[in-house]
Design an enzyme around this catalytic site. Structure first.
Site, mmCIF file in Angstrom:
data_model
loop_
_atom_site.group_PDB
_atom_site.id
_atom_site.type_symbol
_atom_site.label_atom_id
_atom_site.label_comp_id
_atom_site.label_asym_id
_atom_site.label_seq_id
_atom_site.Cartn_x
_atom_site.Cartn_y
_atom_site.Cartn_z
ATOM 1 N N LYS A 10 -2.318 6.206 4.385
ATOM 2 C CA LYS A 10 -3.413 5.245 4.557
ATOM 3 C C LYS A 10 -4.624 5.924 5.195
ATOM 4 O O LYS A 10 -5.767 5.602 4.865
ATOM 5 C CB LYS A 10 -2.963 4.047 5.417
ATOM 6 C CG LYS A 10 -1.822 3.255 4.787
ATOM 7 C CD LYS A 10 -2.276 2.062 3.987
ATOM 8 C CE LYS A 10 -1.392 1.691 2.820
ATOM 9 N NZ LYS A 10 -0.316 0.783 3.045
ATOM 10 N N LYS A 36 3.602 4.870 -6.621
ATOM 11 C CA LYS A 36 4.355 3.668 -6.962
ATOM 12 C C LYS A 36 3.419 2.569 -7.462
ATOM 13 O O LYS A 36 2.222 2.623 -7.210
ATOM 14 C CB LYS A 36 5.149 3.189 -5.752
ATOM 15 C CG LYS A 36 4.289 2.627 -4.619
ATOM 16 C CD LYS A 36 5.165 2.004 -3.553
ATOM 17 C CE LYS A 36 4.377 1.200 -2.536
ATOM 18 N NZ LYS A 36 3.766 -0.034 -3.023
ATOM 19 N N LYS A 65 0.023 -3.302 -5.002
ATOM 20 C CA LYS A 65 -0.979 -4.366 -5.087
ATOM 21 C C LYS A 65 -2.377 -3.810 -4.890
ATOM 22 O O LYS A 65 -3.330 -4.280 -5.476
ATOM 23 C CB LYS A 65 -0.718 -5.407 -3.989
ATOM 24 C CG LYS A 65 0.315 -6.423 -4.362
ATOM 25 C CD LYS A 65 0.445 -7.448 -3.257
ATOM 26 C CE LYS A 65 1.705 -7.244 -2.460
ATOM 27 N NZ LYS A 65 1.521 -6.758 -1.099
#
Ligand code: ATP
Ligand code: MG
Length: 331
Positions: free
Chosen positions: A113, A195, A198
């Site tokens: 992140k 992966k 969202k």
């Protein structure tokens, strides 16, 4: 006999996808009869990476609707919104005193992140695993149905639980990631990069609200190659992923046929994708349609979230009393 406690959450950061379904929701539905289940929409967690809250309410409704459309029964489980249970925030505060900066900085999801949003490395992002531990420990849960990406967070939750038990009182059971005795799922993005997610890899992610056309287009574009040259070769990860998806939505006969084609070097990826797209449309379309109806039923959604929050708060406040007592606070 008391049922074992299960907890899991999903962030309202966008439309749910196949990874969420197979990594989490499918197990939620399978567990709802045999376990005492607490499933929540993790709105506090979404603030760590999505500070703009204009779309938040809509996303929360969407996640609730998609869970119900996939088969979750809000009368059987506690289905709630994280911020409706303030007890979690107090436990988070206490657990933060047991979590160390060094170990938090080493967490791979934190490092990812930071790489993605170097301008928003906030303290909430760093302490994400502590909030997640609080979500779980507030219910003294034993099992946490999650995808493989959450495995390390569960290990940290066990560490925090153990530290609390050691320092104060034996109170928390050790929580474990759960997937019915099989390996935790990780559904890769169709472009082979990371992966399905969202918030990332939109073109490589199959969303539960994708139109039939979008599903077909995305699967057509999925990464493949010229096919194996020697019989029974090992599959590259992106090909394995197509077979994983096929295993999830197609019949056994179909999967066996393509497995055999692969093993005998006769595989035609165009055919495999065509079949996969057809079966995927059959799988996603009914969920999409059901969720669209539930999402717009405000009265129903506010009724079930109130019910869920009441159930969750009953258990959470019981735990918090035990925690305060163990820490000699407010007594
Ligand atoms: P975001 O990109 O916003 O973090 P996400 O798709 O990673 O969204 P989360 O809300 O973080 O979704 O995770 C919800 C649940 O779905 C977790 O149990 C997580 O392990 C699972 N999950 C998410 N992506 C996948 C995936 N690609 N394969 C398997 N499980 C997944
Ligand atoms: Mg995530």
């Amino acid at each position: 006999m008391n049922k074992e406690i299960v907890v899991s959450g999903i962030r309202p950061t966008g439309v749910l996808h196949l990874g969420n379904y197979f990594g989490a929701m499918k197990n939620y539905v399978k567990m709802q009869d045999e376990y005492d289940c607490y499933f929540f929409v993790a709105d506090w967690h979404s603030l760590t990476t999505h500070p703009d809250t204009k779309a938040l309410k809509g996303s929360i409704k969407r996640v609730l609707a998609e869970n119900i459309a996939c088969g979750l029964d809000p009368e059987k489980v506690a289905l709630y919104v994280q911020s409706d249970v303030p007890e979690i925030a107090e436990l988070y505060l206490y657990l933060n005193m047991l979590a160390y900066k060094g170990e938090l900085e080493k967490v791979p999801t934190f490092k990812d992140k930071v790489r993605l949003s170097p301008d928003n490395v906030n303290a909430g992002l760093l302490t994400y695993p502590v909030l997640m531990a609080s979500d779980i420990l507030i219910h003294r849960a034993k099992y946490v149905p999650v995808g493989k990406d959450q495995e390390q967070h569960l290990e940290m939750a066990r560490n925090f639980a153990e530290r609390f038990n050691h320092r104060y009182t034996e109170l928390f059971p050790a929580p474990y990631a759960f997937n019915f005795k099989t390996a935790l799922s990780k559904i890769l993005s169709l472009d082979g990069n990371g992966k399905m997610s969202k918030s990332e890899n939109a073109m490589g992610t199959l969303y539960l609200n994708d139109s039939d056309d979008a599903i077909i287009k995305k699967i057509k574009k999925a990464k493949t190659d010229a096919g194996p040259e020697t019989p029974n070769s090992e599959k590259p990860e992106y090909i394995e992923n197509l077979f994983t998806l096929m295993n999830l939505v197609s019949s056994k006969e179909v999967v066996d046929k393509f497995e055999n084609d692969f093993n005998t070097c006769n595989i035609r990826y165009g055919d495999l994708k065509g079949q996969l797209a057809e079966d995927m449309v059959k799988f996603i379309a009914p969920i999409r349609e059901k969720a669209a109806v539930i999402e717009n039923d405000e009265v129903y959604l506010s009724k079930i979230t109130k019910l869920g929050a009441d159930k969750a708060r009953a258990r959470a406040s019981e735990t918090l009393q035990m925690v305060r007592k163990a820490m000699h606070m407010f007594n």
